[in-house]
Design an enzyme around this catalytic site. Structure first.
Site, PDB file in Angstrom:
ATOM      1  N   HIS A 123       0.833  -1.207   0.000  1.00  0.00           N
ATOM      2  CA  HIS A 123       0.000   0.000   0.000  1.00  0.00           C
ATOM      3  C   HIS A 123       0.870   1.260   0.000  1.00  0.00           C
ATOM      4  O   HIS A 123       0.597   2.208  -0.724  1.00  0.00           O
ATOM      5  CB  HIS A 123      -0.948  -0.018   1.198  1.00  0.00           C
ATOM      6  CG  HIS A 123      -1.857   1.164   1.208  1.00  0.00           C
ATOM      7  ND1 HIS A 123      -2.726   1.436   0.183  1.00  0.00           N
ATOM      8  CD2 HIS A 123      -1.994   2.168   2.094  1.00  0.00           C
ATOM      9  CE1 HIS A 123      -3.376   2.556   0.438  1.00  0.00           C
ATOM     10  NE2 HIS A 123      -2.951   3.019   1.591  1.00  0.00           N
ATOM     11  N   LYS A 185     -11.797  10.126  -1.497  1.00  0.00           N
ATOM     12  CA  LYS A 185     -12.375   9.137  -0.572  1.00  0.00           C
ATOM     13  C   LYS A 185     -12.109   9.545   0.865  1.00  0.00           C
ATOM     14  O   LYS A 185     -11.001   9.943   1.212  1.00  0.00           O
ATOM     15  CB  LYS A 185     -11.756   7.762  -0.835  1.00  0.00           C
ATOM     16  CG  LYS A 185     -12.257   6.682   0.102  1.00  0.00           C
ATOM     17  CD  LYS A 185     -11.702   5.322  -0.263  1.00  0.00           C
ATOM     18  CE  LYS A 185     -10.379   5.050   0.399  1.00  0.00           C
ATOM     19  NZ  LYS A 185      -9.889   3.700   0.161  1.00  0.00           N
TER      20      LYS A 185
HETATM   21  C1  R5P Z   1      -6.656   2.322   0.738  1.00  0.00           C
HETATM   22  O1  R5P Z   1      -6.469   3.508   0.495  1.00  0.00           O
HETATM   23  C2  R5P Z   1      -6.478   1.248  -0.286  1.00  0.00           C
HETATM   24  O2  R5P Z   1      -5.888   1.735  -1.446  1.00  0.00           O
HETATM   25  C3  R5P Z   1      -7.793   0.567  -0.640  1.00  0.00           C
HETATM   26  O3  R5P Z   1      -8.624   1.509  -1.298  1.00  0.00           O
HETATM   27  C4  R5P Z   1      -8.513   0.065   0.553  1.00  0.00           C
HETATM   28  O4  R5P Z   1      -7.627  -0.567   1.429  1.00  0.00           O
HETATM   29  C5  R5P Z   1      -9.610  -0.888   0.150  1.00  0.00           C
HETATM   30  O5  R5P Z   1     -10.254  -1.324   1.306  1.00  0.00           O
HETATM   31  P1  R5P Z   1     -11.772  -1.762   1.298  1.00  0.00           P
HETATM   32  O6  R5P Z   1     -11.966  -2.746   0.170  1.00  0.00           O
HETATM   33  O7  R5P Z   1     -11.974  -2.390   2.653  1.00  0.00           O
HETATM   34  O8  R5P Z   1     -12.592  -0.539   1.137  1.00  0.00           O
END
Ligand code: R5P
Length: 284
Positions: A123, A185
């Site tokens: 990440h 987001k």
């Molecule tokens: C976080 O910023 C990552 O890039 C993913 O967007 C995130 O970890 C996805 O998690 P979830 O599927 O639980 O929303």
């Protein structure tokens, strides 16, 4: 010699084929009290051993440490550890007082049994600095375009947040055409709820490809798909490097109206349509 973790056997086989190295037979067992024990029945005297283990849960972490140690026991001259998916990589800081930096703790433990580490799209690439041995991250986003249909309508490659825009750009480059953009987001860390703010890019009657590093609970992607469907996107495809797909993630995506979900084989799932092994093989 390529030494697979129990949960990473398909990736290890693909890596063995790519590198033309021998695939080790591993026995994975447990003692009656639940403790793991792995066994490498063949010697690897004087050879390089490549332990390939996605540390997807605590058991996989323990097995990875055991495989590193077993490789040395049977005579490996060098141990390389490939973490196609590095577990705990998203806990790269203490988000609240009193918490550990879990990815640092895991990296330190894994460093004790290896000479070198390779991981795929963590990440935050900075987690590589937590290892006490040389550690490299490789980018598999280029292969994400491979399973997409060839006839996408005026495609838009979109990331659900700014942090993943490079992945969307790389996937678009792999596809060969299309615009790129990103949403904003916000996540409420208490409830886990996701709030998506769309961008101004027009999506009506277009095919949209959502690109991210990981789909975990599927909240980020399903909220993004919903927003796109409300704005009359034609079809929405979802692709990621690590298709964790925990719990009801796939159902959430289906209910939101996704056309198809794709991922690589860093985590072995039904949607693992494309292999990240060639990218790791090039780094090896
Ligand atoms: C976080 O910023 C990552 O890039 C993913 O967007 C995130 O970890 C996805 O998690 P979830 O599927 O639980 O929303």
């Amino acid at each position: 010699m390529i030494i697979p973790g129990a949960d990473t056997q398909a990736f290890a086989a693909a890596l063995a084929e790519e590198t033309d190295e021998r695939l080790a037979r591993v026995e994975y067992e447990r003692f009656p009290d639940g403790e793991h024990v792995v066994r490498l029945p063949e010697a690897v005297a004087g050879e390089r051993a490549v332990v390939v283990a996605s540390t997807v849960d605590s058991d996989a972490h323990v097995q990875a440490l055991q495989l590193q140690d077993a490789a040395r026991e049977v005579g490996a001259s060098e141990v390389v550890t490939v973490l196609p998916y590095m577990g705990y990589a998203r806990q790269d800081e203490a988000f609240r007082a009193g918490q550990p930096v879990s990815s640092r703790a895991m990296a330190r433990a894994l460093s004790t049994g290896t000479d070198r580490v390779i991981t795929v799209n963590p990440h935050e690439p900075a987690v590589c600095d937590f290892f006490d041995v040389p550690a490299t991250d490789v980018d598999a986003a280029g292969v994400l375009a491979d399973p997409l249909p060839e006839n996408l309508e005026d495609p838009l490659f979109l990331s659900p947040d700014e942090g993943a825009i490079d992945l969307a750009v790389t996937a678009r480059d792999g596809y060969g055409e299309g615009e790129t953009d990103y949403f904003e987001k916000d996540r409420d860390y208490d409830s886990g709820d996701i709030q998506i703010t769309p961008s101004d890019a027009p999506v009506g009657d277009r095919d949209v490809v959502l690109v991210d590093d990981i789909i975990a609970t599927g909240s980020t992607m399903s909220e993004s798909v919903e927003v796109l469907m409300e704005r009359d996107a034609q079809r929405v495809f979802v692709t990621c490097v690590h298709p964790m797909l925990a719990g009801n993630a796939l159902t959430k995506l289906s209910i939101a109206g996704v056309e198809a979900v794709y991922g690589t084989d860093t985590l072995e799932r039904a949607v693992s349509e494309v292999s990240a092994a060639p990218v790791v093989a090039a780094e090896l």
